[in-house]
Design a protein around this motif. Structure first.
Motif, PDB file in Angstrom:
ATOM      1  N   SER A  76       9.319 -21.791   3.731  1.00  0.00           N
ATOM      2  CA  SER A  76       9.541 -22.302   2.372  1.00  0.00           C
ATOM      3  C   SER A  76       9.422 -23.812   2.296  1.00  0.00           C
ATOM      4  CB  SER A  76      10.916 -21.875   1.881  1.00  0.00           C
ATOM      5  OG  SER A  76      11.925 -22.456   2.659  1.00  0.00           O
ATOM      6  N   GLN A  77       9.442 -24.460   3.441  1.00  0.00           N
ATOM      7  CA  GLN A  77       9.310 -25.914   3.439  1.00  0.00           C
ATOM      8  C   GLN A  77       7.860 -26.350   3.414  1.00  0.00           C
ATOM      9  OE1 GLN A  77      12.011 -27.626   6.539  1.00  0.00           O
ATOM     10  NE2 GLN A  77      12.418 -25.489   6.937  1.00  0.00           N
ATOM     11  N   GLY A  78       6.967 -25.384   3.460  1.00  0.00           N
ATOM     12  CA  GLY A  78       5.555 -25.698   3.423  1.00  0.00           C
ATOM     13  C   GLY A  78       4.991 -26.043   4.792  1.00  0.00           C
ATOM     14  N   LYS A  79       5.745 -25.670   5.826  1.00  0.00           N
ATOM     15  CA  LYS A  79       5.272 -25.952   7.180  1.00  0.00           C
ATOM     16  C   LYS A  79       5.129 -24.648   7.961  1.00  0.00           C
ATOM     17  CE  LYS A  79       8.491 -28.936   8.541  1.00  0.00           C
ATOM     18  NZ  LYS A  79       9.148 -30.145   9.074  1.00  0.00           N
ATOM     19  N   VAL A  80       4.389 -24.709   9.039  1.00  0.00           N
ATOM     20  CA  VAL A  80       4.285 -23.524   9.871  1.00  0.00           C
ATOM     21  C   VAL A  80       5.606 -23.361  10.610  1.00  0.00           C
ATOM     22  CG1 VAL A  80       1.829 -24.032  10.211  1.00  0.00           C
ATOM     23  CG2 VAL A  80       3.457 -24.566  12.009  1.00  0.00           C
ATOM     24  N   SER A  86       3.534 -26.326  19.692  1.00  0.00           N
ATOM     25  CA  SER A  86       3.359 -25.079  20.427  1.00  0.00           C
ATOM     26  C   SER A  86       1.955 -24.542  20.194  1.00  0.00           C
ATOM     27  CB  SER A  86       4.392 -24.047  19.983  1.00  0.00           C
ATOM     28  OG  SER A  86       4.109 -23.602  18.667  1.00  0.00           O
ATOM     29  N   PRO A  87       1.449 -23.803  21.165  1.00  0.00           N
ATOM     30  CA  PRO A  87       0.097 -23.244  21.047  1.00  0.00           C
ATOM     31  C   PRO A  87      -0.064 -22.437  19.767  1.00  0.00           C
ATOM     32  CG  PRO A  87       0.962 -22.861  23.247  1.00  0.00           C
ATOM     33  CD  PRO A  87       2.086 -23.430  22.431  1.00  0.00           C
ATOM     34  N   GLN A  88       0.982 -21.718  19.412  1.00  0.00           N
ATOM     35  CA  GLN A  88       0.891 -20.890  18.207  1.00  0.00           C
ATOM     36  C   GLN A  88       0.823 -21.734  16.953  1.00  0.00           C
ATOM     37  OE1 GLN A  88       3.136 -16.905  18.820  1.00  0.00           O
ATOM     38  NE2 GLN A  88       4.505 -18.468  19.621  1.00  0.00           N
ATOM     39  N   ALA A  89       1.600 -22.806  16.935  1.00  0.00           N
ATOM     40  CA  ALA A  89       1.564 -23.706  15.785  1.00  0.00           C
ATOM     41  C   ALA A  89       0.185 -24.345  15.673  1.00  0.00           C
ATOM     42  CB  ALA A  89       2.638 -24.770  15.922  1.00  0.00           C
ATOM     43  N   GLU A  90      -0.325 -24.815  16.800  1.00  0.00           N
ATOM     44  CA  GLU A  90      -1.643 -25.447  16.805  1.00  0.00           C
ATOM     45  C   GLU A  90      -2.695 -24.489  16.267  1.00  0.00           C
ATOM     46  OE1 GLU A  90      -2.281 -28.660  17.654  1.00  0.00           O
ATOM     47  OE2 GLU A  90      -0.088 -28.751  17.639  1.00  0.00           O
ATOM     48  N   GLU A  91      -2.605 -23.247  16.717  1.00  0.00           N
ATOM     49  CA  GLU A  91      -3.568 -22.234  16.292  1.00  0.00           C
ATOM     50  C   GLU A  91      -3.486 -21.996  14.786  1.00  0.00           C
ATOM     51  OE1 GLU A  91      -5.990 -20.906  17.457  1.00  0.00           O
ATOM     52  OE2 GLU A  91      -6.303 -18.831  16.836  1.00  0.00           O
ATOM     53  N   GLN A  92      -2.247 -21.945  14.297  1.00  0.00           N
ATOM     54  CA  GLN A  92      -2.060 -21.680  12.869  1.00  0.00           C
ATOM     55  C   GLN A  92      -2.597 -22.824  12.023  1.00  0.00           C
ATOM     56  OE1 GLN A  92       1.901 -20.504  11.825  1.00  0.00           O
ATOM     57  NE2 GLN A  92       1.293 -19.793   9.800  1.00  0.00           N
ATOM     58  N   TYR A  93      -2.282 -24.052  12.436  1.00  0.00           N
ATOM     59  CA  TYR A  93      -2.807 -25.214  11.711  1.00  0.00           C
ATOM     60  C   TYR A  93      -4.332 -25.189  11.743  1.00  0.00           C
ATOM     61  CZ  TYR A  93       1.647 -27.680  11.099  1.00  0.00           C
ATOM     62  OH  TYR A  93       2.896 -28.047  10.697  1.00  0.00           O
ATOM     63  N   ARG A  94      -4.862 -24.864  12.891  1.00  0.00           N
ATOM     64  CA  ARG A  94      -6.320 -24.859  13.046  1.00  0.00           C
ATOM     65  C   ARG A  94      -6.972 -23.842  12.100  1.00  0.00           C
ATOM     66  NH1 ARG A  94     -10.315 -22.324  15.513  1.00  0.00           N
ATOM     67  NH2 ARG A  94      -8.995 -20.666  16.346  1.00  0.00           N
ATOM     68  N   LEU A  95      -6.428 -22.634  12.100  1.00  0.00           N
ATOM     69  CA  LEU A  95      -6.987 -21.580  11.250  1.00  0.00           C
ATOM     70  C   LEU A  95      -6.913 -21.959   9.775  1.00  0.00           C
ATOM     71  CD1 LEU A  95      -5.536 -18.448  13.076  1.00  0.00           C
ATOM     72  CD2 LEU A  95      -7.950 -19.066  12.866  1.00  0.00           C
ATOM     73  N   LEU A  96      -5.787 -22.554   9.389  1.00  0.00           N
ATOM     74  CA  LEU A  96      -5.621 -22.915   7.982  1.00  0.00           C
ATOM     75  C   LEU A  96      -6.541 -24.063   7.581  1.00  0.00           C
ATOM     76  CD1 LEU A  96      -1.759 -22.550   7.579  1.00  0.00           C
ATOM     77  CD2 LEU A  96      -3.531 -21.122   6.563  1.00  0.00           C
ATOM     78  N   GLU A  97      -6.598 -25.067   8.426  1.00  0.00           N
ATOM     79  CA  GLU A  97      -7.455 -26.210   8.102  1.00  0.00           C
ATOM     80  C   GLU A  97      -8.909 -25.789   8.048  1.00  0.00           C
ATOM     81  OE1 GLU A  97      -6.190 -28.921  11.126  1.00  0.00           O
ATOM     82  OE2 GLU A  97      -4.793 -29.952   9.771  1.00  0.00           O
ATOM     83  N   MET A  98      -9.221 -24.793   8.865  1.00  0.00           N
ATOM     84  CA  MET A  98     -10.589 -24.282   8.900  1.00  0.00           C
ATOM     85  C   MET A  98     -10.981 -23.685   7.556  1.00  0.00           C
ATOM     86  SD  MET A  98     -11.939 -22.221  12.213  1.00  0.00           S
ATOM     87  CE  MET A  98     -11.080 -20.706  11.806  1.00  0.00           C
TER      88      MET A  98
END
Length: 136
Positions: A76-80, A86-98
Motif C-alpha cells: 500500500s505504500q507503493g513499494k515492492v 534482495s534478488p526478488q526485489a530487484e527482479e520485481q523492479y526490473r519486470l515493472l520498469e520493463m
DNA sequence: CGTTTGACTACGC
DNA sequence: CGCGTAGCCAAAC
C-alpha cells in the motif's frame, strides 16, 4: 474475524484477479483483498487489516508457469514488498520498469498513474470466475 | 508434532 | 516522515 472460509479457493481467486492486472499497471495486497467479498460477515475494518495478509500468503504460493503477473502486486505504500536489495526485489523492479512503471527516488510508484482500477466484475461473473473458483 | 515465519495494513506516537 | 503494534493462521521447518 476474517479468515478464508476455504483458503484454497481464496488463493485461486487472488490469482484470478492478479491475472487481470494489465501491463504497466499495479495493484496492492489490500486492494485485491477488498475485491474479494467476505463470506462470513466480517467487519469491513477488520477486513482491511487482516485480508491483505492472506493475499500475501496467496502470492507466496503463486503457481509458476501459469503466466501470473505476480510482480504487479505491491504494498500500500507503493513499494515492492521484498527487502530492498534482495534478488526478488530487484527482479520485481526490473519486470515493472520493463513494462513502463516508474519509481521515484524513494522507490515508490504513483498510484494516480499506474494504479489499477480493478477487475472487470461483469467479465469475471459471466465467466464464472467470481466468486472464488479454484484452479483444477 | 510444536514452533517459527511470513510478498500486509491502518493507526498511534 | 519513521517505528512499533495488533490482528491472525496455513505452511514450512
Amino acid at each position: 474475524m476474517f479468515n478464508p472460509p476455504n483458503p484454497k479457493k481464496f488463493f485461486a481467486t487472488v490469482w484470478n484477479i492478479v491475472e487481470q492486472i494489465p501491463e504497466g499497471k499495479v495493484s496492492t495486497y489490500g486492494q485485491i483483498a477488498t475485491m474479494i467479498p467476505a463470506s462470513d460477515g466480517t467487519d469491513p475494518d477488520q477486513m482491511k487489516r487482516l485480508a491483505p495478509r492472506w493475499v500475501g500468503t496467496a502470492m507466496r504460493k503463486t503457481p509458476k508457469g501459469q503466466n501470473i503477473p505476480w510482480h504487479r502486486v505491491i504494498n500500500s505504500q507503493g513499494k515492492v514488498s521484498f527487502p530492498e536489495g534482495s534478488p526478488q526485489a530487484e527482479e520485481q523492479y526490473r519486470l515493472l520498469e520493463m513494462e513502463g512503471v516508474e519509481f521515484d527516488n524513494k522507490g515508490k510508484v504513483d498510484f494516480d498513474i499506474v494504479g489499477w482500477e480493478g477487475p472487470n466484475y461483469e467479465y469475471l461473473e459471466s465467466n464464472d470466475l467470481f466468486p472464488p473458483k479454484p484452479f483444477t
